[in-house]
Design a protein around this motif. Sequence first.
Motif, short mmCIF file in Angstrom:
data_model
loop_
_atom_site.label_atom_id
_atom_site.label_comp_id
_atom_site.label_asym_id
_atom_site.label_seq_id
_atom_site.Cartn_x
_atom_site.Cartn_y
_atom_site.Cartn_z
N ALA A 133 -103.92 61.52 -22.44
CA ALA A 133 -104.29 62.31 -21.27
C ALA A 133 -105.40 61.62 -20.47
O ALA A 133 -105.35 61.57 -19.23
N GLU A 172 -98.28 70.38 -25.34
CA GLU A 172 -99.00 69.20 -24.88
C GLU A 172 -98.09 68.26 -24.11
O GLU A 172 -98.46 67.72 -23.06
N LEU A 224 -98.53 67.23 -20.12
CA LEU A 224 -98.64 65.85 -19.65
C LEU A 224 -97.57 65.53 -18.62
O LEU A 224 -97.83 64.89 -17.60
#
Length: 290
Positions: free
Chosen positions: A48, A77, A81
């Motif tokens: 990230a 997650e 992203l």
Amino acid sequence: MTGLGAVFRPQLPPERLRAVARLADVTGLEELWLWEDCFREGGISTAAAALAWTERVRIGVGLLPVALRNVAITAMEAASLERMFPGRAILTLGHGVQDWMGQVGARAASPLTLLGEQLDALRALLRGERLSVSGRYVQLDDVGLDWPPEQPVDVLAGATGPRTLRLAGAKADGTLLTAATSPDGVREARRIIDEGRREAGRTEPHKVVVYLLAATGADAAARLRAELAAEGLESVPDLGAAGDAGAVAKAVQRMAEAGADTVVLQPTGDEPDPEGFVRFVAEEVRPLVS
């Protein structure tokens, strides 16, 4: 064209990542890969940060050990992203090093079953499906993502042995091979992956990514030999590349001819100039790779 990338190894402290990632971005390198090695740096957090610091380079995580992660968290997650940085994150699931999994009390009795269940669930969640699953390891009760990706997301599997390679062909969208893989090993991996794909009735493209240990500079050959010896790989033929851009590019080309779609150059653990290595890959090796 064969894809080309480089590894930011977690032997480097995380505060070094920003400079390396930005350099990869401005020099035109296609991919920068990160590792979630125990007990160094987290794969999602570093990915990230690298994505936020850059504009175009793709960031790969190779790999996320499934024994450490609930698949719903991984899906959340991965979706986050993808929505924030469309098309730029590459996620790979894998067994992880079993000794490390044992250290944290997460070692699975059947790593292959665990990986297969997580691949199935993760890919379905990222497609926007709602799941109720009662597997050996994956337990989901009416779980779906509120913010699924707006476009398809490929999920790779890290694999070495034949059973995992066959599973990757059947259940993953691509396969990541370690730097212990020779060109002949890539050919054999492709054969087994394709067996798994045929058995599962899959016909879409399956990307094969392979790490290639590489060293350049005056002491390149010595550093490469030392790393291979430390990994117990000194007797395996055709592993790694040492020398100038021409020598490394030839090694990349051999991997491509064996069936690799993307070759990710992995510096030795004692690489003295990580930024220089990225510049070498992007500016000197890339022009020589067709």
